[in-house]
Design an enzyme around this catalytic site. Structure first.
Site, PDB file in Angstrom:
ATOM      1  N   SER A 143      -5.732  -1.386  -1.484  1.00  0.00           N
ATOM      2  CA  SER A 143      -5.369  -2.806  -1.423  1.00  0.00           C
ATOM      3  C   SER A 143      -6.643  -3.593  -1.142  1.00  0.00           C
ATOM      4  O   SER A 143      -7.635  -3.022  -0.671  1.00  0.00           O
ATOM      5  CB  SER A 143      -4.385  -3.010  -0.259  1.00  0.00           C
ATOM      6  N   TYR A 156      -1.102  -1.889   8.519  1.00  0.00           N
ATOM      7  CA  TYR A 156      -1.354  -1.842   7.064  1.00  0.00           C
ATOM      8  C   TYR A 156      -2.855  -1.826   6.776  1.00  0.00           C
ATOM      9  O   TYR A 156      -3.351  -1.020   5.991  1.00  0.00           O
ATOM     10  CB  TYR A 156      -0.683  -3.053   6.419  1.00  0.00           C
TER      11      TYR A 156
END
Ligand code: NAD
Length: 261
Positions: A143, A156
């Site tokens: 990401s 995350y």
């Protein structure tokens, strides 16, 4: 174009969003698919049928990415059904948004397990098969949050930074085996994962959902456009091609300029 016909790909978390898009792209190139992830039984059956309409074979394995023994069975089943595991896409992931002082520890553990440790488990079982056959592609869906942080996403961002380290390390360990390991770093893609986040972020920041889209998500994305799942599928196909044979241990941002700024 490299011929991938008859190869086998496992895509974790491919019942939805990015994983599903990558499964469709690989199936279109003649790759047999192992679908994984949660979801409604009838919907998963339809995904399998749709993939098989592209003249490939698709099977479903419901391994829970928090369970190392189920992950081992996923890799073993793929190998026994298709005779090889050629492409591994570590994609399954979840999100939870909260200030760290209120972050539930069970959410932290789940995100670290699903978004990071599951890739360690898939790789450790798949890599020996790839090394033995002398060809393999491991693609980790990281990401932008593998490169930069955003507030309220401690678990995350930690997991995604971790997967970047795993990518580099494994790339070195199999560099001479014709197996490449790379990470793709997408910006925002409008999948169910992000749709959930829009509502959660609105609540945490006390703003409307439209404000979250324009002032938080696409604020970082200079193109002012969400990334599309078929763009990620095309990039995955490129990483599987012969042209990418000497690309390993790297990461490719596809984020509308987010991490350039
Ligand atoms: P999604 O919610 O649409 O899909 C997630 C998939 O993971 C689903 O198939 C789900 O069933 C599966 N999954 C969840 N928990 C699982 C578990 N315990 N075991 C097995 N499967 C499980 O999300 P998405 O947006 O397509 O995200 C896919 C990946 O892409 C994630 O790793 C995410 O972090 C990453 N990513 C997403 C975006 C985005 O903007 N959507 C951006 C960058 C990176």
């Amino acid at each position: 174009m490299t011929n991938l016909k008859g190869k086998t790909a496992i895509i974790t978390g491919s019942t939805s969003g990015i994983g599903l898009g990558i499964a469709q792209g690989l199936a279109g190139a003649g790759v047999n698919i192992v679908i994984n992830g949660f979801g409604d039984e009838a919907e998963i059956e339809n995904i399998g049928k749709e993939l098989e309409s592209k003249d490939i074979k698709a099977i479903y394995h419901g391994a829970d990415m928090t369970k190392p023994d189920e992950i081992e069975d996923l890799i073993k089943t793929a190998n026994s059904e298709f005779g090889s595991v050629d492409i591994l896409v570590n994609n399954a992931g979840i999100q939870f948004v909260s200030p760290v002082e209120d972050f539930p520890s069970e959410k932290w553990d789940a995100i670290i397990a699903i978004n990071m440790s599951s890739a360690f488990h898939t790789i450790r079982h798949a890599l020996p098969l790839m090394k033995k056959q002398g060809w393999g592609r491991i693609i980790n869906i990281a990401s932008s949050h593998g490169l930069v942080a955003s507030p309220y996403k401690s678990a995350y961002v930690t997991a995604k930074h971790g997967i970047m380290g795993l990518t580099k390390t494994i790339a070195l360990e199999c560099a001479e085996d014709n197996v490449t390991v790379n990470a793709i770093c997408p910006g925002y893609v409008k999948t169910p994962l992000v749709e959930g986040q829009i509502a959660d972020t609105a609540k945490v920041r006390g703003i409307t959902e439209d404000e979250v889209i324009n002032d938080v998500l696409l604020k970082a994305q200079w193109t002012k456009k969400f990334v599309e799942t078929d763009q990620l599928a095309e990039l995955t196909l490129f990483l599987c091609s012969d042209a990418a044979q000497n690309m390993t241990g790297g990461h490719i941002p596809i984020d509308g300029g987010w991490t350039a700024a």
